[in-house]
Motif scaffolding. Structure first.
Motif, PDB file in Angstrom:
ATOM      1  N   ALA A 145     -11.588  -5.290   2.377  1.00 27.21           N
ATOM      2  CA  ALA A 145     -12.801  -5.284   3.217  1.00 27.21           C
ATOM      3  C   ALA A 145     -12.562  -4.081   4.208  1.00 27.21           C
ATOM      4  N   GLY A 146     -13.551  -3.335   4.420  1.00 28.34           N
ATOM      5  CA  GLY A 146     -13.537  -2.019   5.368  1.00 28.34           C
ATOM      6  C   GLY A 146     -13.510  -2.414   6.690  1.00 28.34           C
ATOM      7  N   TRP A 147     -13.629  -3.754   7.194  1.00 28.62           N
ATOM      8  CA  TRP A 147     -13.665  -3.883   8.724  1.00 28.62           C
ATOM      9  C   TRP A 147     -12.187  -4.209   8.964  1.00 28.62           C
ATOM     10  N   LEU A 148     -11.335  -4.381   7.961  1.00 27.65           N
ATOM     11  CA  LEU A 148      -9.858  -5.190   8.177  1.00 27.65           C
ATOM     12  C   LEU A 148      -8.881  -3.979   8.226  1.00 27.65           C
ATOM     13  N   VAL A 149      -9.460  -2.754   8.229  1.00 28.61           N
ATOM     14  CA  VAL A 149      -8.459  -1.533   7.903  1.00 28.61           C
ATOM     15  C   VAL A 149      -9.120  -0.347   8.818  1.00 28.61           C
ATOM     16  N   GLU A 170       0.447  -6.021   8.636  1.00 31.30           N
ATOM     17  CA  GLU A 170      -0.042  -5.013   9.644  1.00 31.30           C
ATOM     18  C   GLU A 170       0.714  -3.500   9.497  1.00 31.30           C
ATOM     19  N   GLY A 171      -0.017  -2.675   9.311  1.00 32.16           N
ATOM     20  CA  GLY A 171       0.952  -1.176   9.489  1.00 32.16           C
ATOM     21  C   GLY A 171       1.203  -0.510   7.893  1.00 32.16           C
ATOM     22  N   GLU A 172       0.968  -1.464   7.085  1.00 32.87           N
ATOM     23  CA  GLU A 172       1.077  -0.886   5.746  1.00 32.87           C
ATOM     24  C   GLU A 172      -0.157  -0.221   5.211  1.00 32.87           C
ATOM     25  N   THR A 173       0.083   1.069   4.527  1.00 33.10           N
ATOM     26  CA  THR A 173      -0.864   1.967   4.210  1.00 33.10           C
ATOM     27  C   THR A 173      -0.958   2.043   2.542  1.00 33.10           C
ATOM     28  N   TYR A 174      -2.308   2.466   2.071  1.00 35.64           N
ATOM     29  CA  TYR A 174      -2.531   2.530   0.905  1.00 35.64           C
ATOM     30  C   TYR A 174      -3.606   3.601   0.544  1.00 35.64           C
ATOM     31  N   PRO A 175      -3.465   4.348  -0.545  1.00 38.17           N
ATOM     32  CA  PRO A 175      -4.534   5.519  -0.670  1.00 38.17           C
ATOM     33  C   PRO A 175      -5.955   4.916  -1.275  1.00 38.17           C
ATOM     34  N   ILE A 176      -6.789   5.516  -0.725  1.00 41.89           N
ATOM     35  CA  ILE A 176      -8.015   5.215  -1.258  1.00 41.89           C
ATOM     36  C   ILE A 176      -8.577   5.787  -2.264  1.00 41.89           C
ATOM     37  N   LYS A 177      -9.156   5.117  -3.316  1.00 42.92           N
ATOM     38  CA  LYS A 177      -9.422   5.620  -4.621  1.00 42.92           C
ATOM     39  C   LYS A 177     -10.812   5.766  -4.449  1.00 42.92           C
ATOM     40  N   ALA A 178     -11.730   5.206  -4.053  1.00 45.85           N
ATOM     41  CA  ALA A 178     -13.369   4.980  -3.937  1.00 45.85           C
ATOM     42  C   ALA A 178     -13.704   4.042  -2.987  1.00 45.85           C
ATOM     43  N   ASP A 227      -5.950  12.967   0.388  1.00 48.28           N
ATOM     44  CA  ASP A 227      -4.975  12.188   1.279  1.00 48.28           C
ATOM     45  C   ASP A 227      -5.514  11.206   1.987  1.00 48.28           C
ATOM     46  N   SER A 228      -6.798  10.607   1.676  1.00 50.42           N
ATOM     47  CA  SER A 228      -7.348   9.433   2.427  1.00 50.42           C
ATOM     48  C   SER A 228      -6.659   8.216   2.304  1.00 50.42           C
ATOM     49  N   LYS A 229      -6.361   7.578   3.291  1.00 46.11           N
ATOM     50  CA  LYS A 229      -5.724   6.277   3.162  1.00 46.11           C
ATOM     51  C   LYS A 229      -6.221   5.156   4.146  1.00 46.11           C
ATOM     52  N   VAL A 230      -5.762   3.995   3.951  1.00 42.70           N
ATOM     53  CA  VAL A 230      -6.421   3.032   4.908  1.00 42.70           C
ATOM     54  C   VAL A 230      -4.947   2.342   5.191  1.00 42.70           C
ATOM     55  N   THR A 231      -5.002   2.077   6.787  1.00 43.38           N
ATOM     56  CA  THR A 231      -3.866   1.156   7.363  1.00 43.38           C
ATOM     57  C   THR A 231      -4.449  -0.137   7.677  1.00 43.38           C
ATOM     58  N   ILE A 232      -3.484  -1.268   7.364  1.00 41.18           N
ATOM     59  CA  ILE A 232      -3.727  -2.710   7.493  1.00 41.18           C
ATOM     60  C   ILE A 232      -3.819  -2.961   9.116  1.00 41.18           C
ATOM     61  N   LEU A 233      -4.678  -3.831   9.483  1.00 42.81           N
ATOM     62  CA  LEU A 233      -4.566  -4.280  10.892  1.00 42.81           C
ATOM     63  C   LEU A 233      -4.183  -5.562  11.392  1.00 42.81           C
ATOM     64  N   HIS A 234      -4.104  -6.446  10.339  1.00 45.11           N
ATOM     65  CA  HIS A 234      -3.685  -7.776  10.453  1.00 45.11           C
ATOM     66  C   HIS A 234      -2.643  -8.325   9.354  1.00 45.11           C
TER      67      HIS A 234
END
Length: 581
Positions: A381-385, A354-362, A326-333
């Motif tokens: 980019a990892g520093w934007l989420v 901002e606020g959108e989420t996406y599943p992490i594949k790798a 269930d790993s996901k990222v959330t957009i910051l900007h």
């Protein structure tokens, strides 16, 4: 006649002396210690006077007298100079005071395993080593959220919540009990706006609120309630709206694949070039990275044989074993680019908000590979989420490089007789701006920036003098920090200001990063006719970091976590601005 005249003349002189105008300065009383790295000492009590000497941090001088915001000091037997009172600390005769850190000579030990030690006071700084539970260190410096420590591998910063401190000369039972009460059992992230109460019950008195995304330190748990520290007192929040997890405690394995780049690389028994060589690997060989400590990686170099190799001789590939389902990222900007490949030159597939989420594949280096709604894959980019806690975190890299050698003047608004705004419960703006400034200063100095505060204590400094400091130091950026107030106590949020068009870009970078980090209501960036901006020929921004007149927001603004987030946001905004220059 002469004999009679002389006594009369002496009497007249004594009487006349009583009525002579007195110097507004104050007689010598104690000494001053230079508080900044380099301080200009001038021939008179103003920035317009000639420079006579530069004082270094820690130097002490005897006070001759004071005049307004300036102190005359004794440089040598025949030479004096003037120094601004906002760049020194004073001590009076017989009651000399030293800093808490120096006088206590604190020692400390880690209260958790694999505690990250960073190059600066913040999670955006690179990891330079790890501490294991019980490992002893010396405390060199501190602020309200981080400790600078000295360990076997050198100096670095650690999150205060994962370190137990003690004074070498104080071991009584009361102190031991207090230390036990201050030990945390973990950390968490607030998932929704959360009420703070004075007891673990919905009938408890509401004393404040925490916004979504706020990090908290947990001291105990009672049923479904968590005990936290809020505004220097213990309080309680519902665990239903807290995601439990240590924000700066690493996992011991990330599952990434590393490929050897050196023609012949030694494998050692420990994470040091002085440790024994127990094997070797060759260029092109691939290994699963089992652990990583201070740029050393643990690998199984032969079946059943494990050792350590220098991590800078490995390139990383995708590793999915570290990802939970269930790993996901959330957009910051708003407007964040999702790209076709993991680099900033790659084509943009989509702009996310901002606020959108996406599943992490790798994970690939500093990028997440994510799955888009149409089933295709992209990179971000990892520093934007942010991740949901089960996904691997990626530290933002490179900020230190963009800030190194830059000259930053930080202006904590108000001070001394000018208290600024007063909060609904009595919080003084002048005290809060100084707290924020000192946290930001620590981060910038750790990144190698040249930092000057217009005031480093509770002193009054006229607006023209603040601007003059930006000119004198030829600053690359001038950051004026404030907290807002309004008769309408429902108003809340953060605002950024500039005056000249050439200041707008800096204001936007600093504001956007700070607002994203703190998650206050966004009031935007706008033009403002403020003296420190209007009369400033340097790049400058004035930040109103929230409304003290709003009682709920006031409680948030004075919390240690908000102060840390605000300083981090200001720091990141400056780094991003200089990156684009």
């Amino acid at each position: 006649m002469k004999r009679r005249f002389i006594p009369l003349l002496v009497c007249f002189m004594l009487i006349f002396a009583v009525f002579l105008p007195q110097d507004i300065g104050v007689a010598a009383n104690g000494s001053v210690t230079i508080a900044e790295d380099t301080v200009n000492i001038r021939s008179g009590p103003s920035l317009s006077y000639q420079l006579v000497k530069q004082g270094k941090k820690g130097e002490k001088f005897t006070i001759i007298k004071e005049k307004g915001d300036w102190i005359q000091i004794q440089l040598s037997a025949a030479k004096t100079g003037w120094v601004a009172n906002w760049v020194v600390t004073k001590s009076s005769n017989g009651t000399t005071t030293t800093s808490t850190t120096n006088s206590k000579k604190m020692s400390a030990e880690a209260n958790t395993d694999q505690l990250r030690v960073r190059s600066g006071p913040g999670t955006s700084f690179r990891i330079i080593g790890y501490l294991n539970k019980g490992q002893a260190v010396s405390v060199l410096d501190e602020n309200e959220n981080w400790l600078k420590i000295s360990a076997t591998f050198g100096e670095g910063w650690v999150a205060r919540e994962f370190i137990d401190t003690k004074n070498n000369n104080n071991n009584n039972n009361n102190d031991s009990k207090e230390e036990d009460n201050n030990k945390s059992i973990g950390t968490g992230i607030v998932t929704e706006t959360l009420n703070i109460r004075n007891e673990p019950s919905t009938t408890g008195t509401l004393i404040g609120k925490l916004t979504k995304g706020t990090s908290i330190t947990i001291y105990s748990k009672k049923n479904n309630w968590l005990e936290i520290n809020y505004s220097n007192q213990r309080a309680w929040v519902s665990s239903d709206y807290v995601q439990i997890g240590d924000k700066d405690k690493p996992s011991t394995s990330n599952g990434a694949i590393g490929t050897v780049t050196a023609s012949n690389l030694s494998v050692r028994s420990d994470t040091s070039l002085n440790s024994d060589i127990i094997g070797s690997v060759s260029k092109g060989q691939k290994f699963t990275i089992l652990d990583e400590v201070s740029n050393w990686v643990k690998i199984e170099y032969q079946p059943g044989k494990i050792g350590w190799a220098a991590g800078w001789y490995f390139t990383r590939e995708k590793g999915n074993s570290e990802l939970a389902k269930d790993s996901k990222v959330t957009i910051l900007h708003n407007g964040t680019n999702i790209r076709k490949d993991p680099n900033v030159q790659s084509n943009v597939l989509k702009r996310a908000n901002e606020g959108e989420t996406y599943p992490i594949k790798a994970v690939e280096d500093d990028w997440y590979e994510i799955t888009l709604p149409n089933g295709t894959n992209g990179y971000i980019a990892g520093w934007l989420v942010t991740t949901n806690g089960t996904g691997p975190g990626i530290d933002k890299k490179g900020a230190e490089g963009y800030l190194r050698s830059k000259t930053i003047v930080i202006d904590p608004g108000h001070g001394g007789i000018d208290t600024g705004a007063t909060g609904a419960s009595g919080t003084l703006e002048k005290e809060l701006t100084l707290r924020t400034a000192q946290l930001l200063s620590d981060k910038l100095k750790a990144a190698g920036a040249n930092v000057f505060l217009t005031r480093s204590n509770d002193s009054y400094l006229p607006l023209p003098s603040r601007v003059r400091l930006a000119s004198v130091h030829q600053s690359d950026a001038f950051i004026s920090l404030h907290y807002d107030s309004n008769l309408d106590r429902s108003i809340k949020g953060m605002t950024g200001y500039y005056y000249h068009s050439y200041q707008k870009e800096l204001a936007e970078y600093v504001y956007n990063a700070t607002n994203s980090q703190t998650r206050l209501k966004s009031r935007g960036v706008r033009s403002g006719d403020y003296h420190v901006l209007r009369e400033n020929q340097r790049q400058a921004v004035l930040m109103e970091l929230g409304y003290l007149s709003n009682s709920a927001e006031e409680m948030t603004l004075k919390s240690g976590q908000f102060q840390e987030n605000a300083a981090t946001g200001l720091y990141n905004g400056l780094a991003r601005y200089f990156k684009e220059q």
